[in-house]
Design a protein around this motif. Sequence first.
Motif, PDB file in Angstrom:
ATOM      1  N   PHE A  52      50.785  60.034  39.600  1.00 36.97           N
ATOM      2  CA  PHE A  52      49.372  60.083  39.285  1.00 36.97           C
ATOM      3  C   PHE A  52      48.671  61.053  40.214  1.00 36.97           C
ATOM      4  CE2 PHE A  52      50.828  56.161  41.169  1.00 36.97           C
ATOM      5  CZ  PHE A  52      50.126  56.047  42.354  1.00 36.97           C
ATOM      6  N   THR A  53      47.608  61.633  39.679  1.00 34.58           N
ATOM      7  CA  THR A  53      46.845  62.649  40.395  1.00 34.58           C
ATOM      8  C   THR A  53      45.367  62.266  40.426  1.00 34.58           C
ATOM      9  OG1 THR A  53      46.458  63.914  38.371  1.00 34.58           O
ATOM     10  CG2 THR A  53      48.413  64.493  39.652  1.00 34.58           C
ATOM     11  N   LYS A  55      41.280  63.941  40.169  1.00 34.71           N
ATOM     12  CA  LYS A  55      40.616  64.848  39.219  1.00 34.71           C
ATOM     13  C   LYS A  55      40.934  66.316  39.493  1.00 34.71           C
ATOM     14  CE  LYS A  55      36.838  61.722  38.297  1.00 34.71           C
ATOM     15  NZ  LYS A  55      35.410  61.430  38.404  1.00 34.71           N
ATOM     16  N   LYS A  56      41.272  66.637  40.737  1.00 32.35           N
ATOM     17  CA  LYS A  56      41.587  68.020  41.092  1.00 32.35           C
ATOM     18  C   LYS A  56      43.070  68.338  40.943  1.00 32.35           C
ATOM     19  CE  LYS A  56      37.784  68.333  44.364  1.00 32.35           C
ATOM     20  NZ  LYS A  56      37.413  68.500  45.784  1.00 32.35           N
ATOM     21  N   GLY A  57      43.862  67.356  40.523  1.00 28.73           N
ATOM     22  CA  GLY A  57      45.295  67.576  40.361  1.00 28.73           C
ATOM     23  C   GLY A  57      46.114  67.298  41.604  1.00 28.73           C
ATOM     24  N   ASN A  58      45.473  66.772  42.666  1.00 23.64           N
ATOM     25  CA  ASN A  58      46.211  66.438  43.890  1.00 23.64           C
ATOM     26  C   ASN A  58      47.097  65.232  43.654  1.00 23.64           C
ATOM     27  OD1 ASN A  58      44.925  68.434  45.580  1.00 23.64           O
ATOM     28  ND2 ASN A  58      43.097  67.155  45.464  1.00 23.64           N
ATOM     29  N   LEU A  59      48.279  65.276  44.169  1.00 24.59           N
ATOM     30  CA  LEU A  59      49.265  64.214  44.004  1.00 24.59           C
ATOM     31  C   LEU A  59      48.838  62.959  44.766  1.00 24.59           C
ATOM     32  CD1 LEU A  59      51.993  63.679  42.686  1.00 24.59           C
ATOM     33  CD2 LEU A  59      53.070  64.637  44.711  1.00 24.59           C
ATOM     34  N   ALA A  60      48.617  61.861  44.036  1.00 23.86           N
ATOM     35  CA  ALA A  60      48.129  60.625  44.650  1.00 23.86           C
ATOM     36  C   ALA A  60      49.228  59.582  44.832  1.00 23.86           C
ATOM     37  CB  ALA A  60      47.001  60.034  43.811  1.00 23.86           C
ATOM     38  N   GLY A  61      50.315  59.670  44.072  1.00 26.94           N
ATOM     39  CA  GLY A  61      51.394  58.714  44.247  1.00 26.94           C
ATOM     40  C   GLY A  61      52.260  58.570  43.019  1.00 26.94           C
ATOM     41  N   MET A  62      53.080  57.535  43.037  1.00 23.56           N
ATOM     42  CA  MET A  62      54.004  57.226  41.945  1.00 23.56           C
ATOM     43  C   MET A  62      54.050  55.730  41.730  1.00 23.56           C
ATOM     44  SD  MET A  62      57.415  59.464  42.368  1.00 23.56           S
ATOM     45  CE  MET A  62      57.969  58.825  40.795  1.00 23.56           C
ATOM     46  N   ALA A  63      54.413  55.362  40.506  1.00 19.07           N
ATOM     47  CA  ALA A  63      54.663  53.965  40.185  1.00 19.07           C
ATOM     48  C   ALA A  63      55.766  53.921  39.147  1.00 19.07           C
ATOM     49  CB  ALA A  63      53.402  53.300  39.643  1.00 19.07           C
TER      50      ALA A  63
END
Length: 159
Positions: A52-53, A55-63
Amino acid sequence: MPNYIHPATPELAYKVAEQLTDADYREVYEGHGKDPKIWIPIWSLNSDSYYFTDKKGNLAGMAGVEDGGAIWMLCTEVIYRNKIMFVREAKKFIDSRKEKYLYNIVDKRNTVHLDLLRWLGFKFIREITYGPNNLSFIEFIRPCAHPLQSESPQQLPES
């Protein structure tokens, strides 16, 4: 409507592993005894996993969710700058699942994840000692809200 949840790849899983929050790094490394840069890409292949990212496309994590409903999530520092969006997207992800239950364990020291699990409606079952360092983890579970779910009660998954 923008989509901030995308199917994961091992390459993106590796990038998440490089940017984990301190609490998530400790949970994987100290709690499970695994090197995140090796195991997160493997976990991404062995589960229905997404990154998941913001709004700017920065990588926020995984699930991801493994067969049987074991759910996992790991985050980068980006979640701290986008808390409300992150919780909304996590709720969408949870509500879209077709498993009867979602469950797993969480490192008791990972207070951000404990708060998120509470906000998402997970129930805490019990505290256990787990992993190579005998750390305190907390078991959690939540029935899925998917409309195709059966209403009849069934036995909870075994720990």
